[in-house]
Design an enzyme around this catalytic site. Structure first.
Site, mmCIF file in Angstrom:
data_model
loop_
_atom_site.group_PDB
_atom_site.id
_atom_site.type_symbol
_atom_site.label_atom_id
_atom_site.label_comp_id
_atom_site.label_asym_id
_atom_site.label_seq_id
_atom_site.Cartn_x
_atom_site.Cartn_y
_atom_site.Cartn_z
ATOM 1 C CE LYS A 33 -4.149 -1.719 0.383
ATOM 2 N NZ LYS A 33 -5.343 -1.312 -1.230
ATOM 3 C CE LYS A 59 -10.159 -4.635 -4.675
ATOM 4 N NZ LYS A 59 -10.235 -3.021 -3.369
ATOM 5 C CD GLU A 93 -5.865 -3.066 -6.711
ATOM 6 O OE1 GLU A 93 -5.985 -3.692 -6.424
ATOM 7 O OE2 GLU A 93 -4.805 -3.738 -6.098
ATOM 8 C CG ASP A 102 -4.013 -0.745 -4.467
ATOM 9 O OD1 ASP A 102 -3.930 0.141 -5.027
ATOM 10 O OD2 ASP A 102 -5.216 -1.076 -3.487
ATOM 11 C CG ASP A 142 -9.668 -2.073 -6.781
ATOM 12 O OD1 ASP A 142 -11.071 -1.884 -6.966
ATOM 13 O OD2 ASP A 142 -9.062 -1.659 -5.269
#
Length: 432
Positions: free
Chosen positions: A175, A279, A230, A202, A255
């Protein structure tokens, strides 16, 4: 594998006699931090569907105010109101009932996903088959999972990365996204700690297009083993995302920019992303997710199935989808390994990063009772965050305690202003 159930299964009529819901709370083993939010405990709601033959299926939805705009209260309200009214007392096929869920109200994608997953669990249980097989997949197939290293100080992230790799993890999702110079320090610390691990980055929409190009190009110049990056820029900035995708030599994954099949069409046709992250909490359930995967398959685009910080029921459903559809080649399904309890039992196993479904009818999970709250359960977690089953913690990082019982995803909590961001547009929030 077609990713779609055969017509003989799609035509099976289901009679829904009851829709119920119950609420739970699950502390995490340690806080989970992204560029958008900090989570110490997960509030979630379990949806139950009972069929006329007594079969019960379950789905779940976690509170993700910053992402979908839904709190546990709004999820409960949707399930008690328009979603229950849409299917309780109705007879229809799985496709027909799923369509009624999808059309019951605007938004509320997490609540819809919970009910639609419960429908699919009940459908597969009634047919005495694992859901993955009804979706066209094979129970024996597995996928290599990743482990997320959340956004913290560089030395803390390095320690968590070292622990995860010592436990058998082969891919780390890092992250980033608060500050460019700090991001460089964070990644440098992780790479120094575990130089041979594969990396997924990400940024959770944390960079501008030019910043993203600069930092990704720099990472590549340093020879870092990056599999993908991402959602580097804001979800609404499709042009900026396309600019980054065209400028760097590493796959860019969308995403927060992809919630439905229309989004997927726009992204692949414009070349804005190389990969798509699906998702269930964004798609409203399995049917919407399958539509995105079908779009990707036709375009020759690979997909990941990811998740919010969601409980075991949601993750198991996502795994059945991932194993079933040929366009899905990657998973990011580590959230339950952050939870302090393992309720409910079953669903899947993981060893050395390899994630496999455990078998059994439906999702293969035991039912989670309404009067059992994982927050109060006297359970020992399968393994600490970042460790595969059976592995021992490394000496580099002391076990972490969840810090208290505050609900950081409650927009009324002044300690977490990021979660009160523009709820009229869920895409303004960050991903997990």
């Amino acid at each position: 594998m077609s990713g779609q159930p055969g017509p003989e299964h799609l035509d099976e009529p289901l009679v829904v006699v009851a829709v119920r819901r119950h609420r739970h709370r699950a502390p995490l083993l340690r806080p989970f931090v992204t560029a958008a939010r900090r989570t110490e405990a997960v509030e979630y709601v379990v949806a139950e569907v009972e069929l006329a033959d007594g079969t019960i299926g379950q789905g779940s939805a976690a509170e993700t105010v910053a992402i979908t705009g839904e709190s546990a209260d709004t999820i409960e309200a949707a399930l008690e109101g328009p979603l229950r009214a849409a299917i309780q007392g109705r007879t229809g096929t799985i496709v027909e009932l799923s369509a009624r869920v999808a059309g019951a109200l605007e938004g509320s994608t997490s609540a819809k996903a919970a009910l639609e997953i419960a429908l699919h669990d009940a459908w597969a249980k009634a047919l005495d088959a694992p859901l993955v097989e009804l979706l066209g997949g094979r129970l024996t197939d597995g996928l290599l999972n990743d482990m997320t290293i959340s956004l913290e100080d560089p030395e803390v992230m390095a320690g968590h990365a070292r622990e995860a790799v010592a436990g058998g993890e082969q891919i780390l999702k890092i992250k980033l996204g608060h500050d460019i110079s700090e991001d460089r320090e964070r990644l440098a610390a992780v790479v120094a700690a575990v130089p041979d691990v594969r990396l997924r980055l990400d940024a959770n929409q944390g960079w501008g297009p030019e910043q993203a190009i600069d930092i990704i190009t720099g990472f590549l110049a340093d020879g870092l083993p990056i599999d993908l990056v991402e959602q580097p820029v804001a979800a609404a900035n499709i042009e900026g995302l396309a600019r980054v995708t065209a400028a760097v030599d590493v796959p860019i994954m969308a995403d927060e920019a992809v919630w439905n099949a229309e989004d997927a069409h726009r992204l692949v046709e414009s070349g804005a992303a190389d990969l798509l992250n699906i998702k269930l909490a964004k798609t409203g359930g399995l049917r919407g997710a399958l539509e995105i995967a079908d779009v990707a398959q036709k375009a020759g685009v690979e997909c990941m199935v990811g998740a919010m910080m969601e409980p075991r029921i949601s993750i198991t459903a996502a795994a059945h989808l991932a194993v079933a559809h040929p366009a899905i080649t990657m998973i990011d399904l580590d959230p339950p390994f952050w939870f302090a309890s393992d309720e409910p039992a079953g669903g899947y196993t993981q060893e050395n990063g390899w994630f496999r479904l455990a078998g059994g009818p439906g999702l293969g999970l035991e039912l989670l009772a309404a009067d059992v709250d994982p927050a109060d359960a006297d359970l020992v977690p399968t393994h600490p965050v970042g460790l595969s089953a059976g592995a021992e913690p490394s000496a580099a990082v002391e076990p972490s305690d969840p810090s208290g019982h505050s609900n950081p995803s409650d927009p009324s909590n002044p300690s977490n202003p990021s979660d009160s961001s523009n709820l009229s547009d869920p895409r303004a929030g960050g991903g997990r």
